[in-house]
Design a protein around this motif. Sequence first.
Motif, short mmCIF file in Angstrom:
data_model
loop_
_atom_site.label_atom_id
_atom_site.label_comp_id
_atom_site.label_asym_id
_atom_site.label_seq_id
_atom_site.Cartn_x
_atom_site.Cartn_y
_atom_site.Cartn_z
N GLU A 32 -33.30 -39.65 -59.04
CA GLU A 32 -34.44 -39.93 -58.16
C GLU A 32 -34.33 -39.16 -56.84
OE1 GLU A 32 -37.10 -41.43 -59.16
OE2 GLU A 32 -36.30 -42.30 -60.99
N GLN A 93 -35.62 -33.23 -48.73
CA GLN A 93 -36.20 -34.55 -49.01
C GLN A 93 -37.47 -34.45 -49.85
OE1 GLN A 93 -36.52 -36.48 -45.20
NE2 GLN A 93 -34.34 -36.95 -45.14
N ASP A 94 -38.08 -33.27 -49.87
CA ASP A 94 -39.29 -33.07 -50.68
C ASP A 94 -39.00 -33.23 -52.18
OD1 ASP A 94 -40.48 -32.44 -48.29
OD2 ASP A 94 -40.42 -30.27 -48.61
N MET A 96 -37.17 -35.51 -53.49
CA MET A 96 -36.99 -36.92 -53.85
C MET A 96 -38.24 -37.48 -54.51
SD MET A 96 -35.09 -38.06 -50.32
CE MET A 96 -35.36 -39.79 -50.54
N SER A 97 -38.03 -38.40 -55.45
CA SER A 97 -39.16 -39.06 -56.09
C SER A 97 -39.79 -40.03 -55.10
CB SER A 97 -38.69 -39.83 -57.33
OG SER A 97 -37.88 -40.93 -56.94
N GLU A 98 -41.03 -40.43 -55.42
CA GLU A 98 -41.71 -41.44 -54.58
C GLU A 98 -40.86 -42.70 -54.51
OE1 GLU A 98 -45.01 -41.13 -53.09
OE2 GLU A 98 -44.46 -39.06 -53.45
N LYS A 101 -38.07 -42.28 -52.02
CA LYS A 101 -38.59 -42.32 -50.64
C LYS A 101 -38.94 -43.75 -50.22
CE LYS A 101 -40.30 -37.58 -50.63
NZ LYS A 101 -41.45 -36.73 -50.78
N MET A 106 -39.08 -44.29 -46.40
CA MET A 106 -39.68 -43.05 -45.90
C MET A 106 -41.16 -42.96 -46.20
SD MET A 106 -36.55 -40.60 -47.08
CE MET A 106 -37.17 -39.08 -46.45
N LEU A 107 -41.70 -43.98 -46.84
CA LEU A 107 -43.14 -43.98 -47.17
C LEU A 107 -43.84 -45.07 -46.40
CD1 LEU A 107 -43.24 -43.38 -51.04
CD2 LEU A 107 -43.79 -41.77 -49.23
#
Length: 107
Positions: A32, A93-94, A96-98, A101, A106-107
Amino acid sequence: MSEELDTAVLGEKIVKVLKTIFDPEIPVDIYELGLIYDVFVNEDAEVKILMTLTTPNCPVAETLPLEVEEKVKSLDMVKDAEVEITFDPPWSQDLMSEEAKLELGML
């Protein structure tokens, strides 16, 4: 007559194993986190995993690839496994899966 290896099924099993391996500094599994770039499986059940680390001087740079290799090799269907580390492209970090995050707020 030998059974033909179902590489898709084996690929799924490998991903399940990869999701049990965690970066010690981040409470998210390496899959992930986006540390796994590619998984190759040939007809002989030999696996090659192309992965990266969060940083080149990552504290687990020595142990994490070995753990990945050993856990993948422990699958019954896998004859051999090899891990190749790359820093091209560098991890960000781009990748990384949703889910990762979200886990890290981070979301």
